[in-house]
Design an enzyme around this catalytic site. Structure first.
Site, short mmCIF file in Angstrom:
data_model
loop_
_atom_site.label_atom_id
_atom_site.label_comp_id
_atom_site.label_asym_id
_atom_site.label_seq_id
_atom_site.Cartn_x
_atom_site.Cartn_y
_atom_site.Cartn_z
N ASP A 118 21.68 -1.05 -22.53
CA ASP A 118 21.66 -0.29 -21.28
C ASP A 118 23.07 0.21 -20.97
O ASP A 118 24.06 -0.37 -21.42
CB ASP A 118 21.22 -1.18 -20.11
N1 URA Z 1 18.26 -6.41 -22.76
C1 URA Z 1 18.55 -5.75 -21.63
O1 URA Z 1 17.96 -6.01 -20.59
N2 URA Z 1 19.51 -4.83 -21.66
C2 URA Z 1 20.20 -4.52 -22.78
O2 URA Z 1 21.08 -3.65 -22.75
C3 URA Z 1 19.88 -5.22 -23.94
C4 URA Z 1 18.91 -6.17 -23.91
#
Ligand code: URA
Length: 262
Positions: A118
């Site tokens: 993310d």
């Molecule tokens: N899980 C998440 O919630 N966000 C990420 O960026 C990677 C794994």
């Protein structure tokens, strides 16, 4: 860098990036883009053994391109490990001008991220132009371990950890069992949890922790398979060594074999 082709059992191909033939030829140093268009129209280029005269024909990674009866060498395969800082998106480019992970890796190759983190998650992400290894690493059946450190709201009790280990019901299904441990470090009512998962669903760790009552404040991926963030500061990348690439290839090949026996 080693190439990876011969070590892989056959798999459905994925082609994360297609490219116009004239661009491919220009990048491979055959001719400028405009001259490459003339070569195509003149019938001097074949793709996978077929003469191609249509401009704009797409070339996929793995396609075999020849010019006047000689193979055109495709782009050399590259593998980089980036410690992604917050505020950067896991994409090749972005129409809205947000910073992308490819901008942080010094390379001329057409790299793309293997999976995604993310925007606000920090940590390790591989960038490569090798569609095949990317496919293997991203597929949940290969069970590549991903280790996350999450700072979460509230004091995490054993009961929440047990739920994470058993699998948590999310709107897209129950998660596979995770390894989960509280690493102490509780500050101002927050806790730090370490989670090992091998699925890669959208915002999975955030949703899992939210589901057990502990919204994430900050999330960092500290290990991806055998690769750790040791000595790699946020925002920095490094090429993988030949040994590391081989180890990743071996890891996925072993999973193939194990599944074949079951
Ligand atoms: N899980 C998440 O919630 N966000 C990420 O960026 C990677 C794994």
């Amino acid at each position: 860098m080693p190439t990876t082709g011969s070590n892989f059992p056959s798999l459905p191909e994925v082609h994360p990036i297609a490219e116009r033939l004239q661009k491919y030829l220009a990048r491979a140093g055959v001719a400028s883009r405009r001259k490459a268009e003339k070569l195509i129209v003149a019938g001097r280029i074949t793709v996978n053994g077929e003469t191609v005269t249509k401009l704009g024909t797409q070339v996929q990674p793995g396609d075999v391109v020849w010019f006047d009866g000689e193979p055109v060498e495709p782009e050399k395969l590259e593998y980089h490990l980036l410690n992604k800082p917050a505020g950067v998106i896991s994409a090749v480019s972005d129409e809205r001008g947000q910073r992308t992970v490819t901008e942080l890796v010094p390379s001329q190759a057409r790299l793309f991220p293997v999976g995604r983190l993310d925007r606000d998650t920090t940590g390790l992400i591989i960038l490569t132009n090798d569609g095949r290894i990317a496919h293997e690493l991203m597929h949940p059946r290969f069970e590549v371990d991903k280790v996350y450190r999450a700072e979460v709201r509230g004091e995490v009790k054993e009961e929440a950890l047990v739920r994470l280990r058993r699998g948590v019901k999310l709107e897209d299904g129950v998660t596979s069992p995770a390894e989960a441990a509280s690493t102490g470090g509780s500050r101002r009512g927050n806790s730090v949890v370490e989670l090992v998962i091998h699925e890669g669903r959208k915002r999975q760790v955030r949703r899992m922790l939210e589901a057990v009552g502990h919204p994430v404040i900050h999330l960092h991926r500290k290990r991806y398979a055998m690769l750790t963030d040791d000595g790699l500061p946020p925002g920095e990348s490094r090429p993988l060594t030949g040994g590391e690439v081989e180890a990743l290839v071996k890891l996925t090949a072993e999973k193939h074999q194990r599944r074949g026996r079951n």
